[in-house]
Design a protein around this motif. Structure first.
Motif, PDB file in Angstrom:
ATOM      1  N   MET A 150       2.970 101.510  35.338  1.00 44.88           N
ATOM      2  CA  MET A 150       1.459 100.912  35.444  1.00 44.88           C
ATOM      3  C   MET A 150       0.638 101.665  34.622  1.00 44.88           C
ATOM      4  O   MET A 150       0.358 102.839  34.851  1.00 44.88           O
ATOM      5  CB  MET A 150       1.391 100.879  36.892  1.00 44.88           C
ATOM      6  N   ASP A 151      -0.205 100.816  33.891  1.00 43.14           N
ATOM      7  CA  ASP A 151      -0.967 101.787  32.982  1.00 43.14           C
ATOM      8  C   ASP A 151      -2.558 101.380  33.585  1.00 43.14           C
ATOM      9  O   ASP A 151      -2.520 100.477  34.418  1.00 43.14           O
ATOM     10  CB  ASP A 151      -1.020 101.277  31.505  1.00 43.14           C
ATOM     11  N   TYR A 152      -3.558 101.847  33.301  1.00 49.32           N
ATOM     12  CA  TYR A 152      -4.819 102.000  33.741  1.00 49.32           C
ATOM     13  C   TYR A 152      -5.358 100.375  33.620  1.00 49.32           C
ATOM     14  O   TYR A 152      -6.022 100.139  34.434  1.00 49.32           O
ATOM     15  CB  TYR A 152      -5.835 102.901  33.331  1.00 49.32           C
ATOM     16  N   ASP A 153      -4.866  99.752  32.453  1.00 50.93           N
ATOM     17  CA  ASP A 153      -5.548  98.508  32.330  1.00 50.93           C
ATOM     18  C   ASP A 153      -5.003  97.438  33.447  1.00 50.93           C
ATOM     19  O   ASP A 153      -5.606  96.368  33.963  1.00 50.93           O
ATOM     20  CB  ASP A 153      -5.193  97.984  31.160  1.00 50.93           C
ATOM     21  N   LEU A 190      -4.538  98.650  36.532  1.00 54.43           N
ATOM     22  CA  LEU A 190      -4.904  98.699  37.889  1.00 54.43           C
ATOM     23  C   LEU A 190      -5.515  97.647  38.848  1.00 54.43           C
ATOM     24  O   LEU A 190      -5.064  97.537  40.083  1.00 54.43           O
ATOM     25  CB  LEU A 190      -5.728 100.069  37.840  1.00 54.43           C
ATOM     26  N   PRO A 191      -6.402  96.971  38.208  1.00 54.17           N
ATOM     27  CA  PRO A 191      -7.240  95.997  39.041  1.00 54.17           C
ATOM     28  C   PRO A 191      -6.131  94.641  39.555  1.00 54.17           C
ATOM     29  O   PRO A 191      -6.342  94.395  40.715  1.00 54.17           O
ATOM     30  CB  PRO A 191      -8.060  95.140  38.151  1.00 54.17           C
ATOM     31  N   GLN A 192      -5.329  94.561  38.716  1.00 50.09           N
ATOM     32  CA  GLN A 192      -4.168  93.371  39.116  1.00 50.09           C
ATOM     33  C   GLN A 192      -3.177  93.971  40.439  1.00 50.09           C
ATOM     34  O   GLN A 192      -3.095  93.204  41.235  1.00 50.09           O
ATOM     35  CB  GLN A 192      -3.532  93.098  37.686  1.00 50.09           C
ATOM     36  N   VAL A 193      -2.952  95.088  40.181  1.00 51.49           N
ATOM     37  CA  VAL A 193      -2.076  95.766  41.255  1.00 51.49           C
ATOM     38  C   VAL A 193      -3.019  95.938  42.468  1.00 51.49           C
ATOM     39  O   VAL A 193      -2.566  95.610  43.581  1.00 51.49           O
ATOM     40  CB  VAL A 193      -1.521  97.259  40.610  1.00 51.49           C
ATOM     41  N   GLY A 194      -4.268  96.390  42.227  1.00 52.69           N
ATOM     42  CA  GLY A 194      -5.097  96.498  43.283  1.00 52.69           C
ATOM     43  C   GLY A 194      -5.316  95.152  43.979  1.00 52.69           C
ATOM     44  O   GLY A 194      -5.217  95.082  45.265  1.00 52.69           O
TER      45      GLY A 194
END
Lengths: 206, 260
Positions: free
Chosen positions: A31-34, A36-40
């Motif tokens: 998982m890359d930082y970009d 993160l929002p989707q995972v969140g």
């Protein structure tokens, strides 16, 4: 779906925790930082799903959505579900502290399996086929989770066998509802925003 | 599970604290998380009733000291107990051993009853402790404490994002449900309902994602490059040391009780 602290035996707790840590490590790496929002968002969706009640027959069940989370995230489902379960345990007293590993494994591993099995189906050019695979994924994830919960109980002592079987039967309605819901959600997401399922922008379908 | 016993996610404001202030708030969050973990470890691994009952009393005492909302806490603890109610009720009947009493011809064993009792005590003690010393900090503080305890950065970021989105998605969900109700949609037990809810969830996720993309863009615009700065003070104060000493003493007593 959540097992509470104190029910499981020590080897099951330790094994579950070790496997969950491995899964989370793989997930974090992929998982890359970009993303993160989707995972969140999906992590939060799991949390919210537990208070969406849908009627079936004379009773009602709440959604789990781990199939949908798996289809969208793959391995990143592990960290997403760990975070959701941690928040539920700490702020709502759902489940427990030490069983967090087992609970994460029981809910996230099916999500990853569903990703592997149904991923090919939901990118199909026919919407019907895709929705069917989505439904299979939604129902399948709940089915595998239930089997794993039953297995964690059964491995902790023979006395739990009956309870494990009861868990299996009690979750059949959940599988039915979850299948319908996930199938429909996949259908809609494919049409409106295919990137959500990591389909490329040039992807032609639906 | 009956619906009124379920938690309502909407009652939680995530970043904002909703409880009465108490001395527990003055403690360092790292120590709170660590002490809850050690407590859970000891209680779950113990089988002696003395330890479990002492543990439960300690949790009750802390819940009192943390001035938890009695009604809300009770609801949550009961909801947790409902998860395992079948398991606990069945255990006496499925564990082989000396029969104590029988219901409808099925004998209940003493061993099973004790096992069930042990699970109940452990689960309640751990959950009460969690709710009183970890659940009383804001989720953001929890994230920062985890970062200081060397939890991987990405996981902490994910936690902070999730906490933020919980509110967003929860409100969006309510809005969309209201819109459906305005169009005379009623939840029924049929495939139309389930399909419509599937569409709702799909749309909910998409809208939230688009929103989150805007948030990320705004963050990048302000120089975000994958790191949050932890600006809170992390010096341990006197009350932290006294709390640690009390915890160490209490945990040793619990451990010692196991071998008495």
């Amino acid at each position: 779906m959540h097992i509470v602290d104190g029910a499981l035996s020590v080897p099951v707790l330790a094994g579950g925790a070790a496997l969950a840590i491995a899964g989370v490590a793989v997930g974090l790496k992929k998982m890359d930082y970009d993303h993160l929002p989707q995972v969140g968002i999906l992590s939060a969706a799991f949390f919210i799903a537990s208070y969406i009640h849908l009627p079936i027959g004379f009773s009602s069940v709440h959604l789990i959505l781990n199939g949908l989370i798996g289809l969208a995230l793959g391995w990143a489902a592990f960290p997403a579900l760990l975070v959701a379960l941690l928040l539920q345990a700490v702020f709502f007293g759902f489940g427990g502290f030490l069983v967090l590993g087992v609970n994460t494994l029981n809910i996230a591993l099916p999500a990853v399996l569903v990703y592997g099995l149904c991923r090919g189906g939901i990118v199909s050019s026919s919407p019907k086929v895709a929705a069917t695979w989505g439904a299979v994924g939604g129902a399948g994830a709940v089915a595998i989770t239930t089997v794993m919960v039953a297995a964690s109980l059964a491995l902790s002592g023979e006395a739990f066998l009956l309870a494990a079987k009861a868990t299996l039967i009690a979750h059949i309605p959940v599988m039915i509802v979850e299948g319908f819901v996930t199938g429909a959600a996949v259908l809609l997401i494919r049409k409106v925003k295919p990137e959500f399922l990591n389909l490329s922008e040039e992807w032609e379908g639906g | 599970m009956p619906q009124f016993l379920e938690h309502s996610g909407s009652s939680w404001k995530g970043q904002r604290l909703k409880h009465e202030p108490s001395w527990i708030d003055t403690l360092d969050p790292r120590i709170r998380v660590a002490s809850a973990f050690v407590f859970a470890l000891i209680v779950v691994l113990s089988n002696d009733f003395g330890v479990l009952i002492t543990g439960l009393f300690a949790s009750l005492l802390l819940a009192k000291l943390a001035r938890l909302n009695v009604k809300r806490t009770l609801r949550r603890v009961i909801a947790m107990d409902m998860f395992m109610i079948f398991l606990i009720v069945m255990l006496p009947f499925t564990t082989p051993g000396e029969a104590l009493f029988s219901v409808a011809g099925y004998p209940a064993s003493l061993e099973g009853l004790l096992h069930a009792l042990r699970i109940t005590l452990k689960a309640n003690a751990v959950v009460l402790m969690l709710l009183s010393i970890v659940g009383t900090m804001s989720a953001t503080t929890l994230g920062h404490a985890m970062a200081r305890l060397k939890v991987p950065d990405k996981l902490v970021h994910l936690l902070l994002f999730t906490v933020r989105y919980l509110d967003v998605i929860g409100q969006e969900y309510k809005r969309m449900r209201r819109a459906m109700q305005a169009r005379a949609f009623v939840l029924r037990s049929n495939s139309h309902t389930w399909r419509s809810m599937g569409y709702l969830i799909g749309m909910l996720l998409i809208r939230s994602l688009e929103r989150s993309e805007r948030i990320v863009d705004a963050m990048k615009c302000r120089g975000y490059k994958g790191q949050f700065y932890l600006m809170d003070n992390t010096v341990l104060a006197r009350q932290d040391y006294s709390y640690m000493v009390i915890c160490a003493l209490f945990f040793s007593v619990l451990l010692a009780l196991n071998f008495v």
